[in-house]
Design a protein around this motif. Structure first.
Motif, mmCIF file in Angstrom:
data_model
loop_
_atom_site.group_PDB
_atom_site.id
_atom_site.type_symbol
_atom_site.label_atom_id
_atom_site.label_comp_id
_atom_site.label_asym_id
_atom_site.label_seq_id
_atom_site.Cartn_x
_atom_site.Cartn_y
_atom_site.Cartn_z
ATOM 1 N N MET A 30 2.212 -9.977 14.477
ATOM 2 C CA MET A 30 1.195 -10.498 12.999
ATOM 3 C C MET A 30 2.178 -11.507 12.131
ATOM 4 N N PRO A 31 1.156 -12.448 12.161
ATOM 5 C CA PRO A 31 1.931 -13.713 11.308
ATOM 6 C C PRO A 31 2.247 -12.768 10.247
ATOM 7 N N GLY A 32 3.462 -14.253 9.623
ATOM 8 C CA GLY A 32 4.569 -13.320 9.100
ATOM 9 C C GLY A 32 5.047 -12.304 8.812
ATOM 10 N N MET A 33 5.031 -11.374 8.252
ATOM 11 C CA MET A 33 6.071 -10.225 8.515
ATOM 12 C C MET A 33 5.847 -9.445 9.857
ATOM 13 N N ASP A 34 6.537 -9.515 10.835
ATOM 14 C CA ASP A 34 6.165 -8.730 11.976
ATOM 15 C C ASP A 34 5.980 -7.911 12.240
ATOM 16 N N GLY A 35 5.054 -6.938 13.189
ATOM 17 C CA GLY A 35 5.380 -5.359 12.918
ATOM 18 C C GLY A 35 6.765 -4.373 13.568
ATOM 19 N N MET A 36 8.275 -5.073 13.962
ATOM 20 C CA MET A 36 8.890 -5.027 14.233
ATOM 21 C C MET A 36 9.728 -4.957 13.149
ATOM 22 N N GLU A 37 9.732 -5.453 12.012
ATOM 23 C CA GLU A 37 10.468 -5.767 10.753
ATOM 24 C C GLU A 37 9.656 -5.493 9.854
ATOM 25 N N THR A 38 8.448 -5.272 10.140
ATOM 26 C CA THR A 38 7.867 -3.979 9.161
ATOM 27 C C THR A 38 8.238 -2.845 8.971
ATOM 28 N N LEU A 39 8.581 -2.416 10.681
ATOM 29 C CA LEU A 39 9.039 -0.839 11.271
ATOM 30 C C LEU A 39 9.725 -0.583 10.650
ATOM 31 N N LYS A 40 10.737 -1.388 10.826
ATOM 32 C CA LYS A 40 12.230 -1.833 9.564
ATOM 33 C C LYS A 40 12.123 -0.952 8.663
ATOM 34 N N LYS A 41 11.444 -1.527 7.912
ATOM 35 C CA LYS A 41 11.616 -1.715 6.384
ATOM 36 C C LYS A 41 10.676 0.000 5.990
ATOM 37 N N ILE A 42 9.693 0.224 7.040
ATOM 38 C CA ILE A 42 8.657 1.553 6.679
ATOM 39 C C ILE A 42 10.444 2.513 6.942
ATOM 40 N N LYS A 43 10.559 2.837 7.923
ATOM 41 C CA LYS A 43 11.265 3.556 8.313
ATOM 42 C C LYS A 43 12.876 4.371 7.534
ATOM 43 N N SER A 44 13.468 2.986 6.591
ATOM 44 C CA SER A 44 14.273 2.318 5.504
ATOM 45 C C SER A 44 13.334 3.480 4.141
ATOM 46 N N ALA A 45 12.412 2.897 3.812
ATOM 47 C CA ALA A 45 11.971 3.463 2.510
ATOM 48 C C ALA A 45 11.404 4.958 2.993
ATOM 49 N N TYR A 46 10.938 4.801 4.465
ATOM 50 C CA TYR A 46 10.035 5.986 4.231
ATOM 51 C C TYR A 46 10.215 7.013 5.650
ATOM 52 N N ILE A 79 0.949 -1.303 0.072
ATOM 53 C CA ILE A 79 -0.587 0.404 0.060
ATOM 54 C C ILE A 79 0.700 0.762 0.750
ATOM 55 N N LEU A 80 1.863 1.599 0.726
ATOM 56 C CA LEU A 80 2.898 2.207 1.259
ATOM 57 C C LEU A 80 3.399 2.403 -0.492
ATOM 58 N N GLU A 81 3.640 1.807 -1.425
ATOM 59 C CA GLU A 81 4.226 1.826 -2.238
ATOM 60 C C GLU A 81 3.336 2.608 -3.163
ATOM 61 N N ARG A 82 2.050 2.564 -3.376
ATOM 62 C CA ARG A 82 1.129 3.819 -3.854
ATOM 63 C C ARG A 82 0.250 4.873 -3.089
ATOM 64 N N VAL A 83 0.444 4.601 -1.569
ATOM 65 C CA VAL A 83 -0.259 5.823 -1.282
ATOM 66 C C VAL A 83 0.897 6.543 0.010
ATOM 67 N N ASN A 84 0.518 7.717 0.212
ATOM 68 C CA ASN A 84 1.399 8.120 0.925
ATOM 69 C C ASN A 84 0.236 9.014 2.302
ATOM 70 N N PRO A 85 0.049 7.750 3.533
ATOM 71 C CA PRO A 85 -0.694 8.234 4.442
ATOM 72 C C PRO A 85 0.339 9.629 5.105
ATOM 73 N N SER A 86 -1.068 9.763 6.267
ATOM 74 C CA SER A 86 -0.537 10.735 7.437
ATOM 75 C C SER A 86 0.375 10.227 8.252
ATOM 76 N N LEU A 87 0.048 8.629 8.339
ATOM 77 C CA LEU A 87 0.323 8.235 9.567
ATOM 78 C C LEU A 87 0.017 6.390 10.088
ATOM 79 N N VAL A 88 0.763 6.026 10.295
ATOM 80 C CA VAL A 88 0.245 4.432 10.021
ATOM 81 C C VAL A 88 0.762 3.872 11.755
ATOM 82 N N LEU A 89 -0.524 3.329 11.916
ATOM 83 C CA LEU A 89 -1.188 2.269 12.843
ATOM 84 C C LEU A 89 -0.117 1.006 12.722
ATOM 85 N N LEU A 90 0.416 0.552 13.708
ATOM 86 C CA LEU A 90 1.616 -0.804 13.249
ATOM 87 C C LEU A 90 1.301 -1.729 14.447
#
Length: 158
Positions: free
Chosen positions: A67-83, A52-63
């Motif tokens: 979660m199964p698969g990629m957990d929130g900490m790994e997702t946080l790292k990827k979000i902060k690296s890219a955005y 979704i973040l590849e297509r949209v620029n939200p004001s904030l993410v609630l994470l």
């Protein structure tokens, strides 16, 4: 009439990306934000959030952290690296202070525990978005100094 004064008086449209594997959580948050005039996007996984973040620029993410698969900490790292400027607020029902500190060191703007108190979430979201808008207005072009949050957490060990 000074156009910049009018533009400053009109708040930016706010969109929040809600990332949680529990549909009931996503729905409750969506309803609460809709009642406040805030648009939402929803993702049930870290992978979906990144798509979704590849297509949209939200004001904030609630994470969500757990979660199964990629957990929130790994997702946080990827979000902060890219955005790096995108505020991320972590939510979790099973956490420790060390986890909250670690998430903040990774770039989380705040941390909210489940069960979710909708009034508290709205308060945190408004605070984080207001802080982001203030930083955007005050930041000189080319500034790369540490933020207040980074300075605050620089001496804390997880």
């Amino acid at each position: 009439m000074d156009v910049s004064v009018v533009a400053a008086a009109v708040p930016e449209a706010v969109t929040i990306l809600i990332v949680d594997d529990e549909e009931s959580i996503r729905r409750s948050l969506e309803r609460a934000f809709r009642d406040e005039g805030i648009e939402t996007l929803e993702a049930k996984s870290g992978e979906d959030a990144l798509a979704i973040l590849e297509r949209v620029n939200p004001s904030l993410v609630l994470l969500d952290i757990w979660m199964p698969g990629m957990d929130g900490m790994e997702t946080l790292k990827k979000i902060k690296s890219a955005y790096p400027e995108l505020p991320v607020v972590m939510i979790s029902g099973h956490t420790t202070i060390a986890t909250a500190i670690h998430a903040t060191k990774l770039g989380a703007a705040d941390f909210i525990e489940k069960p979710l108190d909708l009034n508290a979430i709205l308060g945190v979201v408004k605070k984080v978005i207001s802080l982001r808008q203030t930083e955007k207005q005050q930041e000189p072009v080319g500034s790369a100094g540490p933020t207040e949050r980074e300075e605050l957490w620089s001496g804390v060990q997880a």
